[in-house]
Every structure is written in C-alpha cells, then in structure tokens.
Write a protein that holds these residues in place. Structure first.
Motif, PDB file in Angstrom:
ATOM      1  N   SER A 124      41.071  -9.419  35.407  1.00 47.43           N
ATOM      2  CA  SER A 124      41.367 -10.683  36.082  1.00 47.43           C
ATOM      3  C   SER A 124      40.166 -11.224  36.846  1.00 47.43           C
ATOM      4  O   SER A 124      40.214 -12.339  37.351  1.00 47.43           O
ATOM      5  N   ALA A 125      39.108 -10.435  36.949  1.00 48.72           N
ATOM      6  CA  ALA A 125      37.910 -10.868  37.677  1.00 48.72           C
ATOM      7  C   ALA A 125      36.664 -10.442  36.895  1.00 48.72           C
ATOM      8  O   ALA A 125      36.732  -9.582  36.018  1.00 48.72           O
ATOM      9  N   ALA A 126      35.549 -11.061  37.236  1.00 48.40           N
ATOM     10  CA  ALA A 126      34.283 -10.715  36.586  1.00 48.40           C
ATOM     11  C   ALA A 126      33.711  -9.422  37.167  1.00 48.40           C
ATOM     12  O   ALA A 126      33.948  -9.096  38.328  1.00 48.40           O
TER      13      ALA A 126
ATOM     14  N   VAL B 140      35.934  -4.278  23.024  1.00 49.37           N
ATOM     15  CA  VAL B 140      36.021  -5.517  23.793  1.00 49.37           C
ATOM     16  C   VAL B 140      36.309  -6.658  22.832  1.00 49.37           C
ATOM     17  O   VAL B 140      35.582  -6.857  21.856  1.00 49.37           O
ATOM     18  N   ALA B 141      37.386  -7.395  23.092  1.00 50.35           N
ATOM     19  CA  ALA B 141      37.776  -8.558  22.283  1.00 50.35           C
ATOM     20  C   ALA B 141      37.875  -8.210  20.802  1.00 50.35           C
ATOM     21  O   ALA B 141      37.443  -8.973  19.945  1.00 50.35           O
TER      22      ALA B 141
ATOM     23  N   SER C 100      31.102  -4.299  29.812  1.00 54.88           N
ATOM     24  CA  SER C 100      30.492  -5.623  29.742  1.00 54.88           C
ATOM     25  C   SER C 100      31.469  -6.537  29.007  1.00 54.88           C
ATOM     26  O   SER C 100      31.832  -6.264  27.856  1.00 54.88           O
ATOM     27  N   TYR C 101      31.932  -7.597  29.658  1.00 54.99           N
ATOM     28  CA  TYR C 101      32.945  -8.472  29.076  1.00 54.99           C
ATOM     29  C   TYR C 101      32.849  -9.855  29.715  1.00 54.99           C
ATOM     30  O   TYR C 101      32.184 -10.050  30.728  1.00 54.99           O
ATOM     31  N   SER C 102      33.533 -10.798  29.108  1.00 55.11           N
ATOM     32  CA  SER C 102      33.690 -12.136  29.679  1.00 55.11           C
ATOM     33  C   SER C 102      35.146 -12.303  30.103  1.00 55.11           C
ATOM     34  O   SER C 102      36.046 -11.690  29.500  1.00 55.11           O
ATOM     35  N   LEU C 103      35.384 -13.104  31.131  1.00 58.34           N
ATOM     36  CA  LEU C 103      36.752 -13.321  31.586  1.00 58.34           C
ATOM     37  C   LEU C 103      37.617 -13.820  30.440  1.00 58.34           C
ATOM     38  O   LEU C 103      37.202 -14.661  29.644  1.00 58.34           O
ATOM     39  N   GLY C 104      38.811 -13.266  30.353  1.00 56.81           N
ATOM     40  CA  GLY C 104      39.737 -13.624  29.285  1.00 56.81           C
ATOM     41  C   GLY C 104      39.686 -12.681  28.103  1.00 56.81           C
ATOM     42  O   GLY C 104      40.568 -12.717  27.244  1.00 56.81           O
ATOM     43  N   GLN C 105      38.660 -11.804  28.044  1.00 54.48           N
ATOM     44  CA  GLN C 105      38.562 -10.863  26.931  1.00 54.48           C
ATOM     45  C   GLN C 105      39.382  -9.612  27.196  1.00 54.48           C
ATOM     46  O   GLN C 105      39.393  -9.070  28.299  1.00 54.48           O
TER      47      GLN C 105
END
Length: 199
Positions: free
Chosen positions: A94-96, A125-126, A160-165
């Motif tokens: 839910s957060a970076a 991831v994703a 290592s991820y982007s929000l929403g992944q």
C-alpha cells in the motif's frame, strides 16, 4: 507566516515543509506541515510520520497483512533447480519502499535418503519470473536425509516494485543430494503470512 481565521472554514495556515513546519513550538524544525491530501509530522527537520488519503506511513509500522492456509502434498526428486511447491500467497503493498515479512510454516517436511534437501522462498513481482531469497545453492533451509518434522521459514525482504504491483511469494524446494524431498501429506494445512512493513 500568515494565519487565516474564518468563521465558516476555520483556521488555515501555509503548508510549509518538514524542515520548517507551519505548526510548531520554539523548535523551528519540529512540528506539523501539510501537503496535497497529507499531514506530516517531523522532528529535527525529518519526517517521522505522515497521514495521507491512502493511510498512515511511518517506519516500522505494519501497513497490511495477508495470509492463507493450504493443504498440500508435494514431492520432488529434482536436484539442480528450484521447484515450486504451490504453497504461496501474494500481497500488493500500500506504500512505496515497504519491506515484507514473509512467514511459511509447514507441518511435515522429510527427506527419504541419506542425502540432504533444501528449501527457499521465491518471489514474483507483477507476474514476472521468479527470483529466490537466501543462498543460491542452499536457500533458506536445509534438511538432512532420513529426517522429518515441522519447519518454518521467516525472512524480511526489501523488494523492488511500483505501487499497485502484486508480489507473490512461494516456497520452493529441491532434493539437492538426490532421493526425494516431501512436504505435507494432503491433510494438514501449511500456513503463509505476508506482512507489509513501512520503510
């Protein structure tokens, strides 16, 4: 610094910054500042906590928990590469820059011969390809041949991820020295818990 008093809308001040908050005492870099849909609390000019339209952030706080119980009967005789067990769950941070506490608890793990077997945790991831935690050869857990018992794996991961992944975590195993590695008997549950920790 202007302060506006309005009988309808209340008290308004400038947004300011965490280094020079708009609401403070005699210490000029400790107090409260504002941003787009957020309130920030700082001490010594450093942000310690923030409340935004997505929730509360601040180091060390549990932001989200996911978990599942899985009945499984897994075995593999593969020695050279990691084999997915099907014991898995996923979490969408839910957060970076969050960390993820990963917990697996298996009721029954055993190795049939005198050689050893190893287990680890893989993550995607994703929906991407799997990467593995721990030692490249021996992973996160080791069982000597001819032994059996309950096992648990726990690790703090900084993905290592982007929000929403979405991040999927799964237990993997390999027979390593030969023979067969077994996990579960199809009757009891294996537990998986994933906890997002604020950076």
């Amino acid at each position: 610094m202007a302060i506006t008093l309005n009988g309808t809308t209340g008290i308004a001040s400038v947004d300011a910054s965490v280094a020079a908050p708009s609401v403070r005492g005699t210490d000029g870099n400790t107090g409260i500042s504002y941003g787009a849909d957020s309130i920030k609390f700082s001490t010594g000019g450093v942000e310690r906590m923030a409340i935004s339209n997505t929730g509360v952030t601040g180091g060390g706080k549990i932001l989200k928990v996911e978990g599942t119980l899985i009945q499984t009967s897994f075995s593999t005789s593969t020695t050279g590469s990691w084999v997915a067990t099907g014991i898995k769950d996923s979490i969408t941070p839910s957060a970076a820059s969050s960390k993820i506490i990963v917990l697996f608890n298996s009721h029954d793990l055993w190795k049939d011969s005198t050689t050893h077997a190893v287990i680890t945790v893989g993550f995607k991831v994703a929906g991407g390809s799997a990467s593995y935690l721990g030692n490249a050869t021996n992973g996160l857990g080791y069982i000597t041949g001819g032994q059996s018992g309950a096992t648990s794996v726990s690790v703090l991961h900084t993905p290592s991820y982007s929000l929403g992944q979405d991040i999927e975590y799964e237990m993997y195993g390999k027979a390593a020295g030969g023979g067969t590695l077994y996990m579960g008997n199809g009757n009891a549950n294996v537990g998986v818990v994933l906890m997002e920790v604020a950076a």
